[in-house]
Design an enzyme around this catalytic site. Sequence first.
Site, PDB file in Angstrom:
ATOM      1  N   ARG A 194      -4.716   7.453  17.336  1.00 36.28           N
ATOM      2  CA  ARG A 194      -6.029   7.534  16.684  1.00 36.28           C
ATOM      3  C   ARG A 194      -7.111   6.879  17.543  1.00 36.28           C
ATOM      4  O   ARG A 194      -8.277   7.266  17.467  1.00 36.28           O
ATOM      5  CB  ARG A 194      -5.992   6.913  15.295  1.00 36.28           C
ATOM      6  CG  ARG A 194      -7.247   7.189  14.476  1.00 36.28           C
ATOM      7  CD  ARG A 194      -7.104   6.751  13.024  1.00 36.28           C
ATOM      8  NE  ARG A 194      -6.468   7.726  12.183  1.00 36.28           N
ATOM      9  CZ  ARG A 194      -7.106   8.570  11.372  1.00 36.28           C
ATOM     10  NH1 ARG A 194      -8.433   8.566  11.327  1.00 36.28           N
ATOM     11  NH2 ARG A 194      -6.451   9.407  10.620  1.00 36.28           N
ATOM     12  N   GLU A 234       0.724  -1.889   4.508  1.00 36.78           N
ATOM     13  CA  GLU A 234       1.249  -0.529   4.603  1.00 36.78           C
ATOM     14  C   GLU A 234       2.723  -0.551   4.992  1.00 36.78           C
ATOM     15  O   GLU A 234       3.540   0.151   4.405  1.00 36.78           O
ATOM     16  CB  GLU A 234       0.442   0.285   5.611  1.00 36.78           C
ATOM     17  CG  GLU A 234       0.865   1.740   5.661  1.00 36.78           C
ATOM     18  CD  GLU A 234      -0.063   2.614   6.474  1.00 36.78           C
ATOM     19  OE1 GLU A 234       0.349   3.736   6.819  1.00 36.78           O
ATOM     20  OE2 GLU A 234      -1.197   2.197   6.768  1.00 36.78           O
ATOM     21  N   GLN A 255       0.819  -1.206   0.000  1.00 39.49           N
ATOM     22  CA  GLN A 255       0.000   0.000   0.000  1.00 39.49           C
ATOM     23  C   GLN A 255       0.855   1.259   0.000  1.00 39.49           C
ATOM     24  O   GLN A 255       0.324   2.363  -0.111  1.00 39.49           O
ATOM     25  CB  GLN A 255      -0.910   0.016   1.240  1.00 39.49           C
ATOM     26  CG  GLN A 255      -1.934  -1.095   1.288  1.00 39.49           C
ATOM     27  CD  GLN A 255      -2.643  -1.181   2.623  1.00 39.49           C
ATOM     28  OE1 GLN A 255      -2.673  -2.232   3.248  1.00 39.49           O
ATOM     29  NE2 GLN A 255      -3.231  -0.091   3.094  1.00 39.49           N
ATOM     30  N   ALA A 287      -5.766   5.532   5.647  1.00 34.87           N
ATOM     31  CA  ALA A 287      -6.481   6.618   6.323  1.00 34.87           C
ATOM     32  C   ALA A 287      -7.697   7.085   5.533  1.00 34.87           C
ATOM     33  O   ALA A 287      -8.142   8.218   5.666  1.00 34.87           O
ATOM     34  CB  ALA A 287      -5.547   7.812   6.591  1.00 34.87           C
ATOM     35  N   ARG A 318      -7.580  -1.553   8.944  1.00 34.09           N
ATOM     36  CA  ARG A 318      -8.735  -0.719   8.605  1.00 34.09           C
ATOM     37  C   ARG A 318      -9.347  -0.051   9.843  1.00 34.09           C
ATOM     38  O   ARG A 318      -9.820  -0.727  10.751  1.00 34.09           O
ATOM     39  CB  ARG A 318      -9.766  -1.595   7.919  1.00 34.09           C
ATOM     40  CG  ARG A 318     -10.853  -0.878   7.163  1.00 34.09           C
ATOM     41  CD  ARG A 318     -11.703  -1.884   6.442  1.00 34.09           C
ATOM     42  NE  ARG A 318     -12.544  -1.273   5.418  1.00 34.09           N
ATOM     43  CZ  ARG A 318     -13.205  -1.967   4.499  1.00 34.09           C
ATOM     44  NH1 ARG A 318     -13.118  -3.296   4.467  1.00 34.09           N
ATOM     45  NH2 ARG A 318     -13.936  -1.352   3.602  1.00 34.09           N
ATOM     46  N   THR A 338      -3.046  11.712  10.536  1.00 35.65           N
ATOM     47  CA  THR A 338      -2.721  12.566  11.679  1.00 35.65           C
ATOM     48  C   THR A 338      -1.280  13.046  11.614  1.00 35.65           C
ATOM     49  O   THR A 338      -0.929  14.016  12.291  1.00 35.65           O
ATOM     50  CB  THR A 338      -2.997  11.828  13.005  1.00 35.65           C
ATOM     51  OG1 THR A 338      -2.404  10.530  12.967  1.00 35.65           O
ATOM     52  CG2 THR A 338      -4.491  11.681  13.217  1.00 35.65           C
ATOM     53  N   PHE A 387      -6.010  -3.852   3.541  1.00 36.06           N
ATOM     54  CA  PHE A 387      -6.650  -3.525   4.823  1.00 36.06           C
ATOM     55  C   PHE A 387      -5.676  -2.946   5.846  1.00 36.06           C
ATOM     56  O   PHE A 387      -5.932  -2.987   7.031  1.00 36.06           O
ATOM     57  CB  PHE A 387      -7.336  -4.762   5.422  1.00 36.06           C
ATOM     58  CG  PHE A 387      -8.190  -5.514   4.464  1.00 36.06           C
ATOM     59  CD1 PHE A 387      -9.295  -4.927   3.864  1.00 36.06           C
ATOM     60  CD2 PHE A 387      -7.899  -6.827   4.112  1.00 36.06           C
ATOM     61  CE1 PHE A 387     -10.088  -5.613   2.965  1.00 36.06           C
ATOM     62  CE2 PHE A 387      -8.683  -7.528   3.212  1.00 36.06           C
ATOM     63  CZ  PHE A 387      -9.774  -6.922   2.632  1.00 36.06           C
ATOM     64  N   GLU A 437     -12.639   3.365   5.571  1.00 37.49           N
ATOM     65  CA  GLU A 437     -12.590   2.916   6.960  1.00 37.49           C
ATOM     66  C   GLU A 437     -13.874   3.136   7.767  1.00 37.49           C
ATOM     67  O   GLU A 437     -14.242   2.278   8.573  1.00 37.49           O
ATOM     68  CB  GLU A 437     -11.410   3.603   7.668  1.00 37.49           C
ATOM     69  CG  GLU A 437     -10.068   3.139   7.161  1.00 37.49           C
ATOM     70  CD  GLU A 437      -8.918   3.921   7.777  1.00 37.49           C
ATOM     71  OE1 GLU A 437      -7.982   3.279   8.273  1.00 37.49           O
ATOM     72  OE2 GLU A 437      -8.953   5.155   7.758  1.00 37.49           O
TER      73      GLU A 437
END
Length: 777
Positions: free
Chosen positions: A323, A245, A210, A524, A355, A455, A241, A726
């Site tokens: 988060r 990443e 990702q 995100a 996710r 963020t 998902f 998400e």
Amino acid sequence: MTALDGRVGIRGGVHGAQQHDSGHKHVAGTAEYIDDMPELAGTLHAYLGLSDVAHGEIVALDLEAVARAPGVVGVLTAADVPGHNDISQPGKHDEPIFVEKRVEFHGQPLFAVVATSRHAARRAAKLAEVRYDPLPFALDVAAARQAGGAVVTDPMKLERGDVAAGLAGARHRITGSMAMGGQDHFYLEGQIAMAVPGEDEDVTVYSSTQHPSEVQHMVGHALGVPSNAVNVVVRRMGGGFGGKETQGNLFAVVAAIAAKRFRRAVKLRPDRDDDMIATGKRHDFVVDYDVGFDDEGRIAAVDAVFAARCGFSADLSGPVTDRALFHADNAYYYPNVRLVSEPLKTNTVSNTAFRGFGGPQGMVGCERWIEDIAYHLGKDPLDIRKANFYGERDRNVTPYHQTVKDNIIARLVDELEAGADYRRRRAEIVAFNTGSKTLKRGIALTPVKFGISFTMTAFNQAGALVHVYRDGSVHLNHGGTEMGQGLYVKVAQVLADCFQIDLDKVKITATTTGKVPNTSATAASSGSDLNGMAAANAAEQIKDRLILFAMERFGVPKDAIAFEPNCVMVGNQRFDWADFIDQAYLARVQLSAAGFYKTPDIHWDRAAGKGQPFFYFAYGAACSEVVVDSLTGEYMVERVDILHDVGKSLNPAIDIGQIEGGFVQGMGWLTTEELWWDREGRLRTHAPSTYKIPVVSDVPKIFNVRLAEWSVNKAPTIRRSKAVGEPPFMLAMSVFEALSMAVASVADYTIAPRMDAPATPERVLMVMERLKRERAG
């Protein structure tokens, strides 16, 4: 021309239902993934050798039998890494490619075998002889706290108001704790990478990731070469998902090291068991809370700690636990609040993005104290939720001091409450449970408010590259990755809309770091927001040049030029799109542009716990009904009604699919998917035989999904749409809350069930039995 999308004249523009660009290929099996790519002559295959202890010092590592095994070309260890033996997040240096001395979790990579076939490499990897000096290990939050509470990154605190006074002055006060489990990504395509060496320092890496730019950086870092020597290519993933990443870095780096070492293409694909053992998952959380409230259930103060099992290294645990705090309010206003994260180090694989990225854990935690308040006061939990919704003026500031300016949650919930006939059905369910000894039913309606943006402010940027060829066909490339979510077709629709041409004139091409540099991860929920705007920016640059050309060539003012369906109007002359582009080419007009976009009006000061980290909020609500067998704990989801906010949808068909898929995946996390480590620190749920994701029979019997078509994003996003990746995941909280109601019925709703997640049938049964005993005693 026909109008298939509500915009007269072009086929496939924005706001219309358009099929996934690869949907027909998915069905036919012709969509090409990395393992489908024809292998170059002489391609080698790598496989990882994993540790079999949870914590210990390596006393001896004997790889002679591995090296002598049939088909083996070589073995790679930490000593063979030409650059840095490190794939950790910036500034951390806590995650080696291969262990050098100390093993931190069961399944940590020790070495890689490179052989002429995957089968040979896989068999050889099992032949290593390793001796360890065992060390104590901690596997979960409780053990980590008992061992001293070491953290993998700095905790965060959000605070507003006077918490101590708010709690002390509250009419009622409850304390409690809730545990929620992790979740494996269980993507259909596992982790995989293939590296092809080039001349000099060059290497091309095909990675299921990702975040191509991060893979590019990690490969260059490990090889000791600059990023311009590494080209990362991603056409599609079979699911991500969040699991791709950062977790794809290891496989890409090892493949690249081997490819440059042996001067041959190298592919690395673990089997499902090793993939699940060696890669990170959703963070487990334990939430401890102290909440004060009045007779109406309106919250006066919240004091909560969100502790997470993070694993042995930081990975993304800092932003994930941050988060969780950002979403510990869900849709509710807290006059006085203190939220603290506790990102604990454990001897397990480092947990990572998934996710929702910590948001689901924050929301489930806060829904627990909403439920506790309801049972304490003998009220419907929905009434407690509505009493605490964000409002206007003095009830619209979050714990991180951002003002909520786009609040539509009350309207959304009221509309779903009426449309799903919640009140009547709940009364009928209470009556049914009174007269039924074995089967118990439950219903719940829960809201979602989810902040959209990275963020980490710097990540809120994207680039795109657009070429218009002489025949009028258009080439689109951007930094977003396609993992099945429909990002590619959405951005292509944006481009078709900008030029006012049919969608089939736009060629979607693989994401590659060689075309669009320095991209952010597709995560995100920001893929469409960022990349759609970047593509639109590139298109507008080209259109500006075309308008200037027309003004100069035909002597008309700017307002006499219009891009209309598959043509350009210049005064009273109509030019076919392709003919107009050909004329522009002959006039030496530049028909290529690099677009760029950065999200405006966001900022965040983590140390102060203050700022505006989110560009806007997405909202949703779900009403779920379940039936539970009180003798076995087994249950069925009977009906689900969802009303979700996607602003002005870019593609309703894709968005509804994302809502349905996100809901079912969230339901899996909260009900059936359970991770379990044994006393030796070994993950035992590492295959479909031991890890239960939702299947067809778990999908609600009645599944009604609607978009809030009246919603238009107040923020200037691409065509006023909202993110959809998400936020729908958290709608599944309604299933968990409905199960809680069914469980609580065995004690006449007088005791808060306080059920941990996931609500497996075993757990449901045990909580029912506990409530019966408490009621009797």
